[in-house]
Design a protein around this motif. Sequence first.
Motif, PDB file in Angstrom:
ATOM      1  N   CYS A  29       0.848  -1.411   0.519  1.00  0.00           N
ATOM      2  CA  CYS A  29      -0.002  -0.379   0.286  1.00  0.00           C
ATOM      3  C   CYS A  29       0.892   1.168  -0.074  1.00  0.00           C
ATOM      4  O   CYS A  29       1.029   1.943  -1.169  1.00  0.00           O
ATOM      5  N   HIS A  86      -8.987  -2.752  -2.105  1.00  0.00           N
ATOM      6  CA  HIS A  86      -9.010  -1.920  -1.519  1.00  0.00           C
ATOM      7  C   HIS A  86     -11.118  -2.103  -1.362  1.00  0.00           C
ATOM      8  O   HIS A  86     -11.502  -1.773  -0.985  1.00  0.00           O
ATOM      9  N   GLU A 115      -2.123  -5.300  -2.979  1.00  0.00           N
ATOM     10  CA  GLU A 115      -1.216  -4.786  -2.106  1.00  0.00           C
ATOM     11  C   GLU A 115      -0.876  -6.377  -2.364  1.00  0.00           C
ATOM     12  O   GLU A 115      -1.773  -6.864  -1.406  1.00  0.00           O
ATOM     13  N   ASP A 171      -3.267  -0.044   5.201  1.00  0.00           N
ATOM     14  CA  ASP A 171      -4.231  -1.645   5.206  1.00  0.00           C
ATOM     15  C   ASP A 171      -3.344  -2.455   5.473  1.00  0.00           C
ATOM     16  O   ASP A 171      -3.902  -2.923   4.309  1.00  0.00           O
TER      17      ASP A 171
END
Length: 359
Positions: A24, A202, A228, A239
């Motif tokens: 991220c 996401h 990610e 994240d």
Amino acid sequence: MEQTTKEAVQQAWSKRPMIIAGPCSAETEEQVLQTAQRLAATGKVDMLRAGIWKPRTKPGGFEGIGAKGLPWLQQAKKLTGLPVAVEVATAKQVENALHFDVDVLWIGARTTVNPFSVQELADALRGVDVPVLIKNPVNPDIELWGGAVERVARAGIKQIGLIHRGFSSYGNTEYRNAPMWTLAIEMKRRNPELMMINDPSHICGRRDILQDVAQRAIDLDYDGFIIESHIDPDNAWSDAKQQVTPERLKEMLDTLVWRKEDVNSEEYHAALEKLRQQINHLDDELMQILSQRMKIAENIGQYKKSNNITILQTNRWNEIIERAVQKGEKIGLSKEFITKYFDAVHMESINHQKKVLDA
Ligand code: PEP
Ligand code: MN
């Protein structure tokens, strides 16, 4: 002869599926280099991603390492041969990223929502030859997404791709950002020449459903992923819940079922064509029936008009929905579908009645 980065970018851009992976956020030089090397070692990744400037919903979180991290990406590229992609949100960030040879830029979801910011980026990109990926805006509005594409295209950027990262929705859902697949499909229908990749990280916001969402994207014929990946996901500076190690990422990609959009067998095509014909027939019938239903609604409108009664009668409507949900469940139609379908029918019905009442 050694491949130039420009060639590597073009190769990645035209590869299907194209896989972009990385943390991220870039946190430290060591984290970036180790992640890059472990990702490269999977043999599955075509490009590295890392957030350098992080737009955070609330202040106080890690807002990105800033331009100081850009040389780390240069180094990662040198070590692995993988091109690098970075999110940009201002003209200054574009300038910095290009100065440090970032190969692909992406516009984040919190930027796509703002035409002023997108225009600032487009102006900074004028005359620059760099591929740009555009994430969907945080809100479910594909006009805004399309507007961003147009602004960037008008600045002369030739290589544009779309990233579907899901949309904010109110209330708790299983997703961090609801995928709302139909919106992405519509965006793709409107822009068939643009590649569209999926960002399961996401959308999910958590590791346990990444694989399912990624599979769904493959089944919908996406062109690739941006995912990610972090060497120590639980301790990531941003994240943490949604990141996976490079090795886990490889496992995930290996487990996905890569279906073909099409095969060449004549038998298959003939069978498919027959089934599609059947669907067309049924759709035609459904539309005929809907049109009849609207005519009856118009008749009811006439009665309501003569008796001076409001169009919307809540009790009657609840009765219709309840009846439909019960019937639907018995024949394999989900409550969610029935509710959405009847809402749409109801709206159309009200519009027909309104025309009668206003006449
Ligand atoms: C990101 O990719 O790290 C990011 C900030 O994503 P989004 O713009 O989709 O929220
Ligand atoms: Mn992130």
